[in-house]
Motif scaffolding. Structure first.
Motif, PDB file in Angstrom:
ATOM      1  N   GLU A   9     -11.920 -38.597 -22.161  1.00  0.00           N
ATOM      2  CA  GLU A   9     -11.933 -39.900 -21.489  1.00  0.00           C
ATOM      3  C   GLU A   9     -13.073 -39.973 -20.477  1.00  0.00           C
ATOM      4  N   ASP A  10     -13.277 -38.883 -19.710  1.00  0.00           N
ATOM      5  CA  ASP A  10     -14.372 -38.874 -18.732  1.00  0.00           C
ATOM      6  C   ASP A  10     -15.732 -38.871 -19.429  1.00  0.00           C
ATOM      7  N   THR A  11     -15.830 -38.110 -20.512  1.00  0.00           N
ATOM      8  CA  THR A  11     -17.103 -38.011 -21.230  1.00  0.00           C
ATOM      9  C   THR A  11     -17.496 -39.348 -21.847  1.00  0.00           C
ATOM     10  N   ALA A  12     -16.511 -40.206 -22.150  1.00  0.00           N
ATOM     11  CA  ALA A  12     -16.813 -41.526 -22.702  1.00  0.00           C
ATOM     12  C   ALA A  12     -17.666 -42.352 -21.742  1.00  0.00           C
ATOM     13  N   TRP A  13     -17.704 -41.968 -20.447  1.00  0.00           N
ATOM     14  CA  TRP A  13     -18.550 -42.674 -19.478  1.00  0.00           C
ATOM     15  C   TRP A  13     -20.031 -42.503 -19.784  1.00  0.00           C
ATOM     16  N   VAL A  14     -20.382 -41.445 -20.509  1.00  0.00           N
ATOM     17  CA  VAL A  14     -21.772 -41.261 -20.926  1.00  0.00           C
ATOM     18  C   VAL A  14     -22.201 -42.428 -21.812  1.00  0.00           C
ATOM     19  N   ILE A  15     -21.267 -42.942 -22.591  1.00  0.00           N
ATOM     20  CA  ILE A  15     -21.540 -44.082 -23.470  1.00  0.00           C
ATOM     21  C   ILE A  15     -21.468 -45.390 -22.690  1.00  0.00           C
ATOM     22  N   THR A  16     -20.398 -45.556 -21.927  1.00  0.00           N
ATOM     23  CA  THR A  16     -20.173 -46.843 -21.285  1.00  0.00           C
ATOM     24  C   THR A  16     -21.131 -47.118 -20.123  1.00  0.00           C
ATOM     25  N   SER A  17     -21.577 -46.088 -19.415  1.00  0.00           N
ATOM     26  CA  SER A  17     -22.523 -46.333 -18.315  1.00  0.00           C
ATOM     27  C   SER A  17     -23.832 -46.903 -18.851  1.00  0.00           C
ATOM     28  N   TYR A  18     -24.250 -46.437 -20.015  1.00  0.00           N
ATOM     29  CA  TYR A  18     -25.464 -46.957 -20.663  1.00  0.00           C
ATOM     30  C   TYR A  18     -25.272 -48.428 -21.031  1.00  0.00           C
ATOM     31  N   ALA A  19     -24.103 -48.750 -21.586  1.00  0.00           N
ATOM     32  CA  ALA A  19     -23.838 -50.120 -22.013  1.00  0.00           C
ATOM     33  C   ALA A  19     -23.736 -51.063 -20.818  1.00  0.00           C
ATOM     34  N   LEU A  70     -12.026 -50.571 -24.281  1.00  0.00           N
ATOM     35  CA  LEU A  70     -10.767 -51.147 -24.747  1.00  0.00           C
ATOM     36  C   LEU A  70     -10.193 -50.383 -25.938  1.00  0.00           C
ATOM     37  N   ILE A  71     -11.050 -50.016 -26.881  1.00  0.00           N
ATOM     38  CA  ILE A  71     -10.552 -49.334 -28.081  1.00  0.00           C
ATOM     39  C   ILE A  71     -10.088 -47.932 -27.736  1.00  0.00           C
ATOM     40  N   ASN A  72     -10.756 -47.295 -26.760  1.00  0.00           N
ATOM     41  CA  ASN A  72     -10.337 -45.975 -26.298  1.00  0.00           C
ATOM     42  C   ASN A  72      -8.941 -46.056 -25.669  1.00  0.00           C
ATOM     43  N   THR A  73      -8.745 -47.077 -24.831  1.00  0.00           N
ATOM     44  CA  THR A  73      -7.444 -47.295 -24.186  1.00  0.00           C
ATOM     45  C   THR A  73      -6.378 -47.635 -25.223  1.00  0.00           C
ATOM     46  N   TYR A  74      -6.734 -48.467 -26.195  1.00  0.00           N
ATOM     47  CA  TYR A  74      -5.789 -48.867 -27.235  1.00  0.00           C
ATOM     48  C   TYR A  74      -5.330 -47.667 -28.060  1.00  0.00           C
TER      49      TYR A  74
END
Length: 519
Positions: free
Chosen positions: A44-54, A411-415
């Protein structure tokens, strides 16, 4: 407009810049498991590597028009390439997760500027009669980038360290900067005294950033049971509401919301958000599903996305010409959403025994669906705008696509996490000591272990571990299937919105769609 060798050198440079920017939206996806382990962070924390860019993309896109005019388009473009390249090097050198997240945000600032400015430069390189071709070429980069990212990422992760997914940008970025310096026409900075909407930029960054954190961390921290989630939710709501009020009040807003008076643009913005949601979420979910559940390597996962991408690449250059021939964009958009819905539906029917051949057809539908949405949605969005409002309308539309991708991943990660909890509860109610099938499974595993020399106690422990692994795998299989079905439903729900925009008037009265730049 350019001609001859110079024209095609600019095209190659622009498309290369667009592709490497969009590659970086998805190249991390197939390596997120590896990065998570190497950096000692949760998935979940590592997903920030993707979302911070977006998030950075979403913030910078509406600002690019003003900055390009203020600094000079050529200077701004080269500066963005260099920022992207330097940030890529810093990402590879990161010592921990949050350093990487910070440098990815910086990389996204440079990359978001590349996306918008590339489209404007490419549009101006071609004469009006060839702008349909230009739009098709640009959409080619938009489709290829996110899809080829997992292939490159998979190969790098399987054969090198994950840092190379960032280092690979360095020679490409330097070459693009050099070619841009040599071949782009000089542009002068604007001399007007138009003020920068710093307050609007601040509100946009705070509102989008706070909302993204809520979406990303809400499931992990039990939503409103955590005080900081409550605080950030209130902050996001307040900042975004104030942003809307402020942007409608000032003369030169960072986002010109007044263009949303066009119902067609408003509906198109919603559909473009869904396009971004589906485009980026699918390329986020599929690699995780293929690697964690089916057991494919990172490179195998990436190569499965290639056929659909190649088919999309074949048709993309022709879409602009099709639109300029008089075909209404709504018909292409309906087909695109339908294909995207078919992708999600077919993926939701796969299982643990599904082979790679099964994925070929749904992934082809995914690629074709994306190709049939990107250019026509932009054309539809600006079809009723006045000429002076078209750049802002196109920029807003591009921002909605990136925002859809940014929010979509969170959202999809949370879902998936939410469905995993529910699916596990549903499964374990059937895995009990009194259940005959469970007893038979445990007995079979125990007998097999004891036949290989294990004691009864050891065999029983191993049978419990095997049973738990089966439950976990089935739980996440069902959760990923739910996620794919959600993508199918979301895309299908957009079709009625497209139908609303179809007006009963003669074809000759319809403004011929054109693809425009962001400036």
């Amino acid at each position: 407009m350019e001609t001859g060798f110079r024209k095609w050198i600019i095209v190659v440079t622009i498309i290369t810049s667009t592709i490497i920017e969009l590659i970086d939206t998805t190249i991390v996806n197939v390596s997120i498991n590896t990065m998570s382990g190497n950096l000692g962070a949760s998935l979940e924390d590592t997903a920030w590597v993707i979302t911070s860019y977006a998030i950075a993309n979403v913030i910078i896109i509406p600002m690019t028009s003003f900055l390009a005019e203020k600094i000079g388009r050529k200077q701004y473009y080269i500066g963005s390439i260099l920022l992207f390249t330097i940030a890529s090097a810093l990402c590879g050198c990161s010592g921990n997760l949050w350093e990487l997240v910070a440098f990815r945000f910086l990389q996204g600032i440079g990359g978001g500027a590349l996306l918008s400015t590339s489209q404007a430069i490419l549009f101006e390189t071609f004469p009006p009669k060839e702008r349909g071709l230009a739009s098709g070429i640009f959409s080619l980069g938009v489709i290829i980038g996110p899809s080829i990212g997992p292939v490159m990422g998979g190969y790098i992760v399987d054969n090198m360290s994950w840092q190379w997914i960032f280092y690979v940008n360095i020679p490409i970025g330097l070459m693009a900067a050099l070619l841009s310096f040599l071949y782009l026409r000089p542009t002068n900075a604007s001399t007007d005294n138009r003020s920068i909407d710093w307050f609007g930029i601040f509100l946009l960054a705070v509102g989008v950033g706070a909302l993204q954190i809520v979406l990303e961390r809400g499931e992990t921290d039990d939503w409103f049971a955590a005080t900081y989630i409550i605080v950030l939710t209130v902050l996001a709501g307040f900042a975004l509401a104030l942003l809307i009020w402020w942007e409608l009040r000032i003369e030169f807003p960072v986002i010109n919301l007044r263009v949303l008076k066009s119902a067609t643009l408003s509906l198109s913005a919603i559909m473009t958000f869904v396009l971004g949601f589906g485009l980026f979420s699918a390329v986020f979910v599929f690699p995780l599903y293929a690697q964690r559940i089916i057991g494919y390597s990172a490179f195998q996962t990436g190569t499965m996305l290639l056929p659909g991408t190649l088919m999309a690449a074949v048709i993309s250059p022709f879409l602009g010409k099709i639109l300029q021939s008089g075909i209404r964009p709504q018909f292409l958009i309906i087909t695109g959403f339908l294909f995207s819905a078919v992708f999600g539906f077919l993926m939701s029917k796969s299982n643990l025994e599904t082979g790679s051949a099964y994925f070929f057809i749904p992934l082809v539908f995914r690629g074709l669906g994306a190709a049939l949405l990107i250019v026509p949605l932009t054309a539809l969005a600006v079809s009723e705008l006045k000429p002076q409002d078209i750049p802002q309308g196109a920029a807003l539309n591009n921002m909605m696509r990136q925002m859809g991708g940014s929010f979509g991943i969170a959202l999809i990660n949370t879902y998936i996490a939410n469905r995993a909890a529910n699916n596990r509860t549903a499964l374990i109610t059937h895995v009990t000591a009194s259940d005959l099938a469970t007893q038979q499974r445990i007995h079979g595993i125990v007998s097999n272990m004891m036949a290989h020399g294990a004691s009864y106690l050891k065999a029983m422990q191993q049978s419990m571990a095997a049973l738990e692994n089966t439950v976990v795998r089935q739980t996440y299989l069902m959760s990923y299937m739910d996620a794919f079905l959600l993508l199918a439903i979301t895309n299908a729900c957009c079709i009625p919105l497209v139908i609303i925009t179809i007006k009963k008037r003669k074809t000759g009265e319809v403004q011929k769609p054109v693809v425009v730049s962001d400036h």
